[in-house]
Structure formats: C-alpha cells, structure tokens
Design a protein around this motif. Structure first.
Motif, short mmCIF file in Angstrom:
data_model
loop_
_atom_site.label_atom_id
_atom_site.label_comp_id
_atom_site.label_asym_id
_atom_site.label_seq_id
_atom_site.Cartn_x
_atom_site.Cartn_y
_atom_site.Cartn_z
N ARG A 47 -25.81 -13.96 46.42
CA ARG A 47 -26.22 -12.71 45.78
C ARG A 47 -27.58 -12.85 45.12
O ARG A 47 -27.94 -13.90 44.58
N ASP B 240 -29.74 -3.44 46.40
CA ASP B 240 -29.54 -4.88 46.25
C ASP B 240 -29.88 -5.53 47.57
O ASP B 240 -29.06 -5.57 48.49
N ARG C 106 -27.72 -8.07 50.18
CA ARG C 106 -26.36 -8.07 49.65
C ARG C 106 -25.36 -8.10 50.79
O ARG C 106 -25.50 -7.40 51.79
#
Length: 425
Positions: free
Chosen positions: A303, A420, A423
C-alpha cells in the motif's frame, strides 16, 4: 514423470498464494535461490566493508576518496540499468544471472589477490569498483524481475521481503565478521571469501527446474523497446510518483555506504571493528523490518500509505540519529532507522513489481534500479563533500531533511490526484 499427489509434491510457482512469513519457501526453485543468497550476501557484505576500509587506508582516511569509490561503483547503473531491463525481457534470466555471477566472482578474486600480495593501489580499487558496478547494473534488474518468474505474482510481496531479510541478515553477520577479520589479518582475504561465496548462487541457479518457472511472454528483439518501456511508465502517473520519491530518498537519505564509515572514523574515532558494529546495528533494524514486511506481504498487497509513512519515519529518524552525542547512542538510533529504511525499500519494490505488465517487468525494474541506485554517483561524492565541509554528522541531518521534504511533496501530489495509486483491488 510419475504423477505425484498434492500431498507429496512441492508447490510450484503460480499456485494460490498461502499465508505465512516464509510462504514463498514452499516453492523449490525459490528455496534454491534463497539458500544461495544467504551464503553470497554474507560474502558481499564482508567485501563491502573491506573495500570501504581499504579505500580509507589507501587514501589516508579521506572521506572524498570514499565518496569517489561509491560513485564509481554505482555510476554504471546510470548507463546500463535501462538497457539491462530490456535484456532481461529478451533472454533467459536464469542463464543471464549465472553469467553475471561468474563475472562477480572473478572481480572479487582479482581484488583479493592484489590486496593479499600487497601490491594494491587506490586506482586498482577504483577500476574494480567500475567493473563491479557494471556487473551489478546488469544483475539487479535481472534478479528483481526474476523473482516473479520463480514464485508467481501472488507471492511477489512475500518473496521480495524474504530477499531483503536474508540480505539484511547478512548485513548483520557480514560486517561483524569483516570488522574483526580486518583488524586480525587485513582486508584481502575477505575479498577471496566473497568470491568463494558466489559459487553458492551459481549452484542454486544451475539446480533449478526451468519447467517450473513462470516466464512472461517472449519479447523478440526489436527497435524502440527501451522507448516503449519509458512511454509505459510515463503514461502511469502513479508509477512516476513512486519512482520520484524513491530517487530522492535513496539519493540523499540512504547514503549509509559512505556516511557510516565517515561517522565511525572521523566523528567517534573508531577502527574497522567500530565501523563494522555500526553497520551491524543498522542491519539489526533492517532485518527486523524485512521479517515484518514478509509477514505483511503474505497477508495483503503493498500500500502507498505504508510507503509514505516509512519514508517519513526514515527522514525523521535519520535527523534524530545525527544529533546523538555518543557512539553507543548513535548505534542504538540506527536500529529503528534500519526498520524504516527496509520497510520503505521493500514496499516500493513490491508496489512496482505487482503493478506492471509481465512483458514490461524487466524494463520497468531497470528504470526502478536506475532511480534507486543511479543517484549514488551524486550522493556518494556529496556525502564526502558535506562531511568535509560541515562535519561528519551532516550527511545524516541534511539527507534526512531532504527525505522528509520529498515525502511531503509526493503526498501532496497523490492527495491532489484524489486516488490511491497502485492500490490493490
């Protein structure tokens, strides 16, 4: 071949990912690779410490000379790593690694014989730093992209972290052995020991079962393949942001190859054993962080939040270490710094590897290695210059400050993108 039931046969690459810190070791080809790396990495770290100390001895403890040696060792990365990524996509990575490791063995033998026979000069070391740098520029992207072929995409984060764990276990053992061995018998025999350790890697690669490797689609030789890889990355703003962060943190924040020797000798006045102990304490942290990353990598995908947090911690801890008043306090401060450093590096590596197309993996990893190591020709001399102008502690607090600034800028870029990147879905 006789059929074996699933209860008796080894898991192969591409089987469903299994949890556990050592999940990738259930795959035979990776076990062979892992075993060879354990032995070889100890030898590599012994040579690294011995080489730094040899340069220091031959130059009269000149930090600039050490910075030059670091720059020469990493400069070929700037020229060769992108081309090495193209080569890795075209050819059999296992056979290419065997050839490269054979060259590394020869380089260590030559340096060892020059040193043991007491004819070694500083320029000899510089030339051999360039040779080693050329081989490393070819080896690193090939090895990095070979991981997915051994274990399959589902196991990549775990395997990357396990690779780091043995690298950093060796970083504990190798410098400790090197420091005391240098004091006892000098540096030359450590180079020869590293040459012998390289045989373990060559043997592990030779014993693998090629049929169990998960090779990507064959990439035929054609014009423009390097440009194609660069266009692929340029079209991925998520990858670009990660690579920019890796460049700034690795170039200015992770300068330990040069800065630890300078602090040991010029700040605290220790000998080679003192330098080896500082490297070992840093490695205690990186080994601990690598095991934590391996466990995390077997449970979840990498992540970006972990990447940014670890980079921020790296910069802050590096600034804190710079102001430690004693050798003991400085050494203890290196342990959490090592945890943050390896967490950042493992997360960046796994993010990049798990987010690219298999046919592009070699070229993208070549670019990743370029931004990771290509800044060392800048960072090495810069570290020596800063230490000479502003004191031996300056590479730590200035490098840490640049790392923190890079994290803030990249975090703002990602926030503005309102997504993000990389991700896992």
């Amino acid at each position: 071949m006789p059929h074996r039931t699933s209860a008796t046969r080894d898991p192969v690459a591409g089987s469903p990912p299994r949890r556990g810190t050592f999940a990738s070791l259930r795959i035979r080809n990776y076990r062979l690779f892992f075993g060879g790396q354990i032995v070889s990495n100890i030898g590599t770290w012994m040579q690294r410490i011995a080489q730094d100390w040899l340069v220091f001895q031959l130059s009269g403890n000149d930090p600039v000379a050490l910075g030059i040696a670091v720059a020469l060792q990493f400069a070929p990365t700037v020229v060769l790593s992108l081309w090495a990524g193209v080569l890795a996509d075209r050819v059999d990575k296992r056979k290419l690694l065997i050839a490269i490791q054979t060259g590394m063995c020869a380089q260590a033998v030559v340096l060892g014989l020059l040193d043991v026979t007491e004819v070694v000069l500083l320029w000899h070391v510089y030339v051999l730093c360039v040779v080693h740098g050329c081989l490393s520029a070819l080896e690193v992207p090939t090895r990095q992209s070979f991981v997915a072929e051994m274990v399959g995409p589902g196991h990549v984060p775990n395997a990357v972290a396990l690779n780091s764990s043995i690298f950093n276990m060796a970083r504990i053992v190798g410098p400790a052995i090197a420091g005391f061995t240098i004091v006892a018998i000098g540096t030359g025999w450590l180079f020869l020991a590293n040459a012998a350790s390289t045989v373990a890697v060559i043997a592990g690669l030779a014993l693998m079962r090629p049929g169990e490797l998960l090779r990507g689609p064959a990439v035929a030789r054609a014009k423009g393949q390097l440009r194609e890889g660069l266009r692929y990355v340029r079209g991925r703003s998520d990858l670009m942001t990660v690579l920019v962060l890796v460049f700034f943190v690795s170039t200015f924040g992770i300068t330990f190859f040069a800065s630890l020797a300078i602090v040991a000798a010029n700040v605290f006045g220790t000998q080679a054993d003192g330098y080896g102990m500082l490297s070992t304490l840093l490695a205690v942290g990186t080994f601990t962080g690598a095991l934590a990353s391996a466990r995390r990598g077997s449970r979840s995908r990498p992540r970006v939040g972990v990447l940014l947090g670890s980079a921020l911690a790296l910069g802050a801890l590096e600034i804190g270490a710079a102001f430690m008043p004693t050798y003991l306090a400085f050494g203890i401060a290196l342990v959490p710094l090592g945890v943050a450093t390896i967490t950042f590096l493992n997360t960046a590596n796994a993010l990049v590897q798990t987010s690219v197309s298999p046919e592009m993996r070699g070229r993208v990893m070549g670019l990743y290695v370029l931004v990771l190591m290509g800044g060392n020709p800048i960072g090495g001399p810069m570290t020596g210059w800063m230490a000479e102008q502003f004191g031996g502690r300056s590479p730590f607090y200035l490098g840490g400050a640049i790392a923190v600034l890079a994290v803030v800028v990249c975090a703002l870029v990602l926030y503005r993108a309102r997504r993000d990147p990389l991700r896992a879905v």
